[in-house]
Design a protein around this motif. Sequence first.
Motif, PDB file in Angstrom:
ATOM      1  N   GLY A 328       0.869  -1.361   0.091  1.00 33.44           N
ATOM      2  CA  GLY A 328      -0.075  -0.200   0.024  1.00 33.44           C
ATOM      3  C   GLY A 328       0.963   1.323  -0.081  1.00 33.44           C
ATOM      4  N   LEU A 329       1.792   1.259   0.824  1.00 35.02           N
ATOM      5  CA  LEU A 329       2.921   2.462   0.919  1.00 35.02           C
ATOM      6  C   LEU A 329       3.566   2.715  -0.548  1.00 35.02           C
ATOM      7  CD1 LEU A 329       4.234   2.235   4.236  1.00 35.02           C
ATOM      8  CD2 LEU A 329       2.621   3.783   3.648  1.00 35.02           C
ATOM      9  N   PRO A 388       3.341  -0.334  12.789  1.00 32.38           N
ATOM     10  CA  PRO A 388       2.042  -1.011  13.041  1.00 32.38           C
ATOM     11  C   PRO A 388       2.370  -1.958  14.183  1.00 32.38           C
ATOM     12  CG  PRO A 388       2.611  -0.990  10.740  1.00 32.38           C
ATOM     13  CD  PRO A 388       3.801  -0.446  11.309  1.00 32.38           C
ATOM     14  N   GLY A 389       1.255  -2.061  14.814  1.00 29.53           N
ATOM     15  CA  GLY A 389       1.319  -3.360  15.956  1.00 29.53           C
ATOM     16  C   GLY A 389       1.564  -4.713  15.263  1.00 29.53           C
ATOM     17  N   THR A 393      -5.362  -6.015  12.559  1.00 34.08           N
ATOM     18  CA  THR A 393      -6.377  -6.626  11.500  1.00 34.08           C
ATOM     19  C   THR A 393      -6.146  -5.929  10.228  1.00 34.08           C
ATOM     20  OG1 THR A 393      -8.081  -5.039  11.858  1.00 34.08           O
ATOM     21  CG2 THR A 393      -8.105  -6.790  13.366  1.00 34.08           C
ATOM     22  N   GLN A 394      -6.502  -6.733   9.129  1.00 26.90           N
ATOM     23  CA  GLN A 394      -6.495  -6.194   7.812  1.00 26.90           C
ATOM     24  C   GLN A 394      -7.207  -5.037   7.603  1.00 26.90           C
ATOM     25  OE1 GLN A 394      -9.090  -6.421   5.197  1.00 26.90           O
ATOM     26  NE2 GLN A 394      -7.523  -5.486   3.593  1.00 26.90           N
ATOM     27  N   ALA A 395      -8.376  -5.199   8.534  1.00 25.14           N
ATOM     28  CA  ALA A 395      -9.266  -3.916   7.988  1.00 25.14           C
ATOM     29  C   ALA A 395      -8.553  -2.623   8.670  1.00 25.14           C
ATOM     30  CB  ALA A 395     -10.834  -4.180   9.001  1.00 25.14           C
ATOM     31  N   GLU A 396      -7.896  -2.819   9.876  1.00 26.24           N
ATOM     32  CA  GLU A 396      -7.092  -1.877  10.400  1.00 26.24           C
ATOM     33  C   GLU A 396      -5.936  -1.245   9.461  1.00 26.24           C
ATOM     34  OE1 GLU A 396      -7.899  -2.609  15.214  1.00 26.24           O
ATOM     35  OE2 GLU A 396      -6.395  -3.572  14.425  1.00 26.24           O
ATOM     36  N   CYS A 397      -5.336  -2.073   8.851  1.00 26.09           N
ATOM     37  CA  CYS A 397      -4.362  -1.782   8.148  1.00 26.09           C
ATOM     38  C   CYS A 397      -4.785  -1.150   6.982  1.00 26.09           C
ATOM     39  CB  CYS A 397      -3.499  -3.150   7.558  1.00 26.09           C
ATOM     40  SG  CYS A 397      -2.497  -3.700   8.813  1.00 26.09           S
TER      41      CYS A 397
END
Lengths: 423, 525
Positions: A328-329, A388-389, A393-397
């Motif tokens: 994504g980045l 990131p931790g 979750t995928q949704a959080e990412c």
Amino acid sequence: MSQAKLEFLDRSRAFWNPGKTQDWQDMGVDLVIDRREGYYLYDMDGRRLIDLHLNGGTYNLGHRNAELVEALRAGAERFDMGNHHFPALARTALAEALAACAPAPEMVYTAYGSGGGEAIDIALKTARHATQKRKIVSIVKAYHGHTGLAVKTGDDRFSKLFLSEDTQGEFIQVPFNDLNAMEDALRGRDVAAVIMETIPATYGFPMPKEGYLPAVKRLCERYDALYIADEVQTGLMRCGEIWACTKYGIEPDIMVTGKGIGGGMYPIACVLITERCGGWLKEDGFGHISTGGGAELGCIVAMKVLEMVQRPEVRTMVRNISDYMRAGLDQIMAEYPDFFIGIRQHGVVMGLEFNHEQGAKPVMKHLYDNGVWAIFSTLDPRVLQFKPGLLMTQAECEEVLRRVEIGVGLARDELMGARRRHG
Amino acid sequence: MEPQVRTLVDISGSPAALKGRADLVLERARWAAEIFQRYDRDLTMAIVDAVAAAAHGNAGRYAEWAVKETGFGVVEHKRHKNEMTAFPLVDFYRDEDFVNPRIDEARKMVEIPRPAGVIMALTPSTNPIATINYKILISLMTRNAIVISPHPAARECSVDAARALAQAAVEAGAPDGVIQIIEDPTIPLVEQFMGSPKTSLILATGGTAMVRSAYSSSSPAIGVGPGNAPVFVDSSADLSKAAKRIVESKSFDNSALCTNESVLITLAETDARLRQCFKQARAHVCDDDDVARLRRYLFHDRGFNIECIGRDAVWIAQECGIRVPDGTLILLAPVGQIGVEEPLSREKLCPVLAYHTVNSRRQAIAQARAVLRLAGAGHSAAVHTGDEQVAMQFAAAVEAYRVVVNAPCTQGAAGFQTALAPTFTIGTGFFGRSSVGENIGPQHLIQWTRLAYNSDASEPFGHYHGLSSGFSGPLPEAPADGVPGSNGYRTPSPSPRPSQDTLPGVTRDELRRMIAEELRAVLGK
């Protein structure tokens, strides 16, 4: 901003830390953290932020991770801090758990600090005792903490203020990724130890060149210096293995872990020491005394942290989060090629590099406005720490990436003017 | 001295720990499911085929292990079931496409398959490996991740089998974590999995309590109820063939499949001849004393005796003190009543077949309905007849969603000697208080997003054929900077990504190639 927050900030300036309180206001970050849960922080005015700062991995497993809260709660039914003079059940149990996953088989002992700085001091004192030498080599712009010895290894911004900089020529700093400078520093065979963050965090995560760290270790062996791995930020699975130094093939003589080892629930820091370096523990076991170091409640939490980060699911999660965030980045970088110019990455330890000497500060601010909390690198404000931790979750990412794309664009426009639209 | 990792403060039974563990497994599965959706059909099917090959290769080994661990069933039959749920299952769905969009020019619609996400699969002790094979393969066909909760009685063989298939999947390119199994499936832990919002769909095969628990969990669920199949042998049937088929069915894996015949109903006029046929097919026809012993043994004071599940007929006869010839395959137990008064008219999951005689076809149907009213509604039934009118009336009357005709019900209802979909999860539908009445297959693990155009003729439909569906495959591996062998520091492309607008007529593949060349030039490689 609410009246309540304004009044609170006045109190913070009056009773806690006027400079620090005001600096954040000046940077446009009016955060006063109230509730916290998982990877979310809630400002006292109720606004939600996704936490990508995590205080250098302190909150690897999320804020108030329910299993850690339960471990602390259940631990408090039986333990308190403990008596630091006596053999203690929890301290020994954690030491064994650490020895079982140590980066070198000879690492048998664990000494405890109440925080990372104290642990670094213990590591440096241990190295001095073992080698009977005084000099310590660290990296320019290194950051190992603010205690008596640790502060001398770092940038003089933090030592001169308190008239605590090295005046004896005992603390030498060499540029990162420069083997010649390292060899020059060690050649005199008067160095006790090289202390090295596997990836220098506060310096914005410059990545070790291929072969650099193993070569430093070989130089240490050649010139009778010890290698101290500072794994406070890079350890505990953040780089895909429990200790990042092992990814680079390093078996350190002494290793320090802190921050995340206490799960953000009970401060504790640990120094792992090889049999060869642990002489003082036999010669005078009372040589370093710390009432709060290795508090047994902290040990109970730390054992749970170690167990959790070594679960096979976590290994997969870290890989997925690393790969997904990177993909994504990379896309966002392609959108803003004149501003967002690089990504430094090892696992979930990432530094985003911007084409402006203070570039990470406006990015931080616009991310803050868009619900993401990530901090610039104090010692290299071109770079945003992006951490990131382990359990995101995928949704959080996906949510983070959506917001980062917006925030980076706004920061770019602020610094470089309205964007030329392409396509 | 070697360091030991010890637990000083054990919180493993706390709700926080149970939820933490469930969340972690499910989140790993969610990641896998998300990445799996990037896969195209070729790669998906390559993974499915690799896993089917592993399942086939392991069929015998796990058949032995399952029988040894559970005490249920027959090794050779379990091996057969394990094999049937490998290649034949995949081949049954080979020509169906659960990955690519369907384009319907006539209705001006495009339908895009959307996997459920994470399938939470409960598997039984009676068919542990076959059910695992089947649920894993239908999940993979539809690009879902799956978490298996095995029955505790079949835990060890299930864990080993699922791990083997997980390894085969990952080696074939599947996302890590696409197949997971709960290694210590305690009830509170499984409840955490079922109730989690990270679970997309529960696929529950097993006992009634477990299935109801799945439905109560607040997650979407396909739960299937117990069987108790009535079989009607009509006077028009070939009695000899019927008896042989029923014996074959009842002795297959010693009736451990829930599709086995439970109560036989026949007409008084065929009774004597049918009994004779059964004897020839190596069934033992019990006398009144035998039946009393069987009843006491199978349904003792505390309820159904699970010791008998999947045991062979000779073993059960010995336990009850019934003398039977060696090689007896099933026990036929004549009963005078059907219903609450006669426990033998309930599900038995062992090669004991209740046998009841009626005076008319009408009465046969009434009794068959009574069997299913007692237990097994919505499940299976069978009829042996030469008269399609009889078959039709029977099927239309009984509350079962599959009525097998002139075939062994065990295999037939599960789709292995009929054209029904091969399955180890029998949808018991509305009659059985379930959401699906068909044999469960991959089609139940996806839903479709439908692009629906304005039906007005003036609005033309788009050109969807050959359009890229956006499959990008596995996630590229992020670099671990400075680690030998890692991709190293990746510099960004110096120019913005070209879009189709700026380069008309260039296909996406060409674009990709151009970007790759550009990158290579920048990187000096």
